[in-house]
Design a protein around this motif. Structure first.
Motif, PDB file in Angstrom:
ATOM      1  N   PHE A  42       0.833  -1.201   0.000  1.00  0.00           N
ATOM      2  CA  PHE A  42       0.000   0.000   0.000  1.00  0.00           C
ATOM      3  C   PHE A  42       0.870   1.253   0.000  1.00  0.00           C
ATOM      4  CE2 PHE A  42      -2.157   3.387   2.354  1.00  0.00           C
ATOM      5  CZ  PHE A  42      -3.268   3.560   1.550  1.00  0.00           C
ATOM      6  N   LEU A  43       1.908   1.280   0.815  1.00  0.00           N
ATOM      7  CA  LEU A  43       2.800   2.437   0.864  1.00  0.00           C
ATOM      8  C   LEU A  43       3.550   2.615  -0.461  1.00  0.00           C
ATOM      9  CD1 LEU A  43       4.236   2.087   4.483  1.00  0.00           C
ATOM     10  CD2 LEU A  43       2.558   3.751   3.656  1.00  0.00           C
ATOM     11  N   ALA A  44       3.980   1.511  -1.065  1.00  0.00           N
ATOM     12  CA  ALA A  44       4.676   1.598  -2.355  1.00  0.00           C
ATOM     13  C   ALA A  44       3.735   2.122  -3.441  1.00  0.00           C
ATOM     14  CB  ALA A  44       5.229   0.225  -2.739  1.00  0.00           C
ATOM     15  N   LEU A  45       2.500   1.660  -3.417  1.00  0.00           N
ATOM     16  CA  LEU A  45       1.522   2.144  -4.393  1.00  0.00           C
ATOM     17  C   LEU A  45       1.232   3.631  -4.161  1.00  0.00           C
ATOM     18  CD1 LEU A  45      -0.243   1.222  -6.739  1.00  0.00           C
ATOM     19  CD2 LEU A  45      -2.045   0.761  -5.095  1.00  0.00           C
ATOM     20  N   LEU A  48       4.121   5.581  -5.644  1.00  0.00           N
ATOM     21  CA  LEU A  48       4.002   5.635  -7.102  1.00  0.00           C
ATOM     22  C   LEU A  48       2.929   6.641  -7.529  1.00  0.00           C
ATOM     23  CD1 LEU A  48       4.826   4.439  -9.854  1.00  0.00           C
ATOM     24  CD2 LEU A  48       3.013   2.754  -9.528  1.00  0.00           C
ATOM     25  N   TYR A  49       1.805   6.636  -6.823  1.00  0.00           N
ATOM     26  CA  TYR A  49       0.719   7.564  -7.148  1.00  0.00           C
ATOM     27  C   TYR A  49       1.142   9.017  -6.938  1.00  0.00           C
ATOM     28  CZ  TYR A  49      -3.872   9.739  -7.129  1.00  0.00           C
ATOM     29  OH  TYR A  49      -4.938  10.554  -7.394  1.00  0.00           O
ATOM     30  N   VAL A  50       1.827   9.296  -5.849  1.00  0.00           N
ATOM     31  CA  VAL A  50       2.280  10.664  -5.576  1.00  0.00           C
ATOM     32  C   VAL A  50       3.265  11.128  -6.649  1.00  0.00           C
ATOM     33  CG1 VAL A  50       3.663  12.064  -3.986  1.00  0.00           C
ATOM     34  CG2 VAL A  50       1.829  10.651  -3.106  1.00  0.00           C
ATOM     35  N   VAL A  51       4.189  10.268  -7.035  1.00  0.00           N
ATOM     36  CA  VAL A  51       5.184  10.648  -8.044  1.00  0.00           C
ATOM     37  C   VAL A  51       4.517  10.919  -9.396  1.00  0.00           C
ATOM     38  CG1 VAL A  51       7.156   9.815  -9.384  1.00  0.00           C
ATOM     39  CG2 VAL A  51       7.129   9.531  -6.908  1.00  0.00           C
ATOM     40  N   SER A  53       1.340  11.675 -10.034  1.00  0.00           N
ATOM     41  CA  SER A  53       0.461  12.845 -10.001  1.00  0.00           C
ATOM     42  C   SER A  53       1.270  14.141  -9.926  1.00  0.00           C
ATOM     43  CB  SER A  53      -0.528  12.759  -8.839  1.00  0.00           C
ATOM     44  OG  SER A  53       0.152  12.746  -7.601  1.00  0.00           O
ATOM     45  N   THR A  54       2.455  14.097  -9.332  1.00  0.00           N
ATOM     46  CA  THR A  54       3.325  15.273  -9.305  1.00  0.00           C
ATOM     47  C   THR A  54       3.783  15.628 -10.711  1.00  0.00           C
ATOM     48  OG1 THR A  54       4.068  14.743  -7.079  1.00  0.00           O
ATOM     49  CG2 THR A  54       5.455  16.217  -8.348  1.00  0.00           C
ATOM     50  N   PHE A  55       4.175  14.631 -11.492  1.00  0.00           N
ATOM     51  CA  PHE A  55       4.575  14.893 -12.876  1.00  0.00           C
ATOM     52  C   PHE A  55       3.404  15.449 -13.688  1.00  0.00           C
ATOM     53  CE2 PHE A  55       8.205  12.006 -12.123  1.00  0.00           C
ATOM     54  CZ  PHE A  55       9.203  12.828 -12.601  1.00  0.00           C
ATOM     55  N   THR A  56       2.208  14.910 -13.470  1.00  0.00           N
ATOM     56  CA  THR A  56       1.035  15.395 -14.188  1.00  0.00           C
ATOM     57  C   THR A  56       0.737  16.847 -13.831  1.00  0.00           C
ATOM     58  OG1 THR A  56       0.117  13.167 -14.227  1.00  0.00           O
ATOM     59  CG2 THR A  56      -1.416  14.979 -14.616  1.00  0.00           C
ATOM     60  N   LEU A  57       0.799  17.174 -12.546  1.00  0.00           N
ATOM     61  CA  LEU A  57       0.560  18.547 -12.120  1.00  0.00           C
ATOM     62  C   LEU A  57       1.605  19.495 -12.699  1.00  0.00           C
ATOM     63  CD1 LEU A  57      -0.933  20.645 -10.412  1.00  0.00           C
ATOM     64  CD2 LEU A  57       0.570  20.008  -8.509  1.00  0.00           C
ATOM     65  N   ALA A  58       2.866  19.095 -12.679  1.00  0.00           N
ATOM     66  CA  ALA A  58       3.924  19.942 -13.232  1.00  0.00           C
ATOM     67  C   ALA A  58       3.700  20.188 -14.722  1.00  0.00           C
ATOM     68  CB  ALA A  58       5.294  19.307 -12.999  1.00  0.00           C
ATOM     69  N   LYS A  59       3.264  19.168 -15.454  1.00  0.00           N
ATOM     70  CA  LYS A  59       2.995  19.329 -16.881  1.00  0.00           C
ATOM     71  C   LYS A  59       1.819  20.283 -17.113  1.00  0.00           C
ATOM     72  CE  LYS A  59       1.789  16.831 -21.080  1.00  0.00           C
ATOM     73  NZ  LYS A  59       0.947  17.927 -21.529  1.00  0.00           N
ATOM     74  N   CYS A  60       0.769  20.169 -16.305  1.00  0.00           N
ATOM     75  CA  CYS A  60      -0.388  21.061 -16.450  1.00  0.00           C
ATOM     76  C   CYS A  60      -0.010  22.507 -16.162  1.00  0.00           C
ATOM     77  CB  CYS A  60      -1.516  20.618 -15.518  1.00  0.00           C
ATOM     78  SG  CYS A  60      -2.289  19.077 -16.001  1.00  0.00           S
ATOM     79  N   VAL A  61       0.785  22.727 -15.133  1.00  0.00           N
ATOM     80  CA  VAL A  61       1.224  24.085 -14.807  1.00  0.00           C
ATOM     81  C   VAL A  61       2.069  24.646 -15.945  1.00  0.00           C
ATOM     82  CG1 VAL A  61       2.696  25.425 -13.249  1.00  0.00           C
ATOM     83  CG2 VAL A  61       1.057  23.797 -12.318  1.00  0.00           C
ATOM     84  N   ARG A  62       2.996  23.833 -16.471  1.00  0.00           N
ATOM     85  CA  ARG A  62       3.839  24.285 -17.583  1.00  0.00           C
ATOM     86  C   ARG A  62       3.006  24.598 -18.819  1.00  0.00           C
ATOM     87  NH1 ARG A  62       6.801  19.808 -20.398  1.00  0.00           N
ATOM     88  NH2 ARG A  62       4.759  19.753 -21.347  1.00  0.00           N
ATOM     89  N   ASP A  63       2.041  23.734 -19.137  1.00  0.00           N
ATOM     90  CA  ASP A  63       1.196  23.960 -20.313  1.00  0.00           C
ATOM     91  C   ASP A  63       0.382  25.239 -20.167  1.00  0.00           C
ATOM     92  OD1 ASP A  63       2.187  21.641 -21.382  1.00  0.00           O
ATOM     93  OD2 ASP A  63       0.378  20.447 -21.002  1.00  0.00           O
ATOM     94  N   ARG A  64      -0.142  25.493 -18.972  1.00  0.00           N
ATOM     95  CA  ARG A  64      -0.924  26.710 -18.753  1.00  0.00           C
ATOM     96  C   ARG A  64      -0.046  27.950 -18.891  1.00  0.00           C
ATOM     97  NH1 ARG A  64      -5.290  27.212 -14.163  1.00  0.00           N
ATOM     98  NH2 ARG A  64      -6.362  25.981 -15.723  1.00  0.00           N
ATOM     99  N   GLN A  65       1.178  27.876 -18.382  1.00  0.00           N
ATOM    100  CA  GLN A  65       2.102  29.008 -18.493  1.00  0.00           C
ATOM    101  C   GLN A  65       2.463  29.261 -19.951  1.00  0.00           C
ATOM    102  OE1 GLN A  65       5.848  28.487 -16.550  1.00  0.00           O
ATOM    103  NE2 GLN A  65       6.424  30.617 -16.784  1.00  0.00           N
TER     104      GLN A  65
END
Length: 92
Positions: A42-45, A48-51, A53-65
């Motif tokens: 559960f902790l490993a999953l 993985l989910y946090v990592v 989703s962090t990449f997805t958020l960073a991409k969305c912020v970059r695309d909006r900028q």
């Protein structure tokens, strides 16, 4: 006029190394925590989910900028064209 901001190579390297160390440290911690396999999984999953989703958020912020930068450049080009074509001394 907007200036282009670039990151230095040192900042980029620091960010990559920091990310690598943090993910590795947390993965090692999850692997060696004295709990059952289900909790470890559960902790490993969660890691993985946090990592991901962090990449997805960073991409969305970059695309909006980038989108706002492109819109700003188009608006600036329109304004420049109007100012270049405007003749204050022309009488209609």
């Amino acid at each position: 006029m907007q200036t282009r901001q670039t990151t230095t190579a040192a900042f980029y390297v620091q960010a990559v190394i920091s990310f690598g160390i943090s993910v590795t440290a947390l993965a090692v911690g999850v692997a060696y925590i004295p709990v059952s396999g289900w909790i470890r999984s559960f902790l490993a999953l969660g890691l993985l989910y946090v990592v991901t989703s962090t990449f997805t958020l960073a991409k969305c912020v970059r695309d909006r900028q980038e989108e706002s930068t492109i819109v700003g450049r188009v608006d600036q080009a329109r304004l420049d064209k109007l100012l270049a074509e405007h003749d204050p001394f022309k009488v209609d």
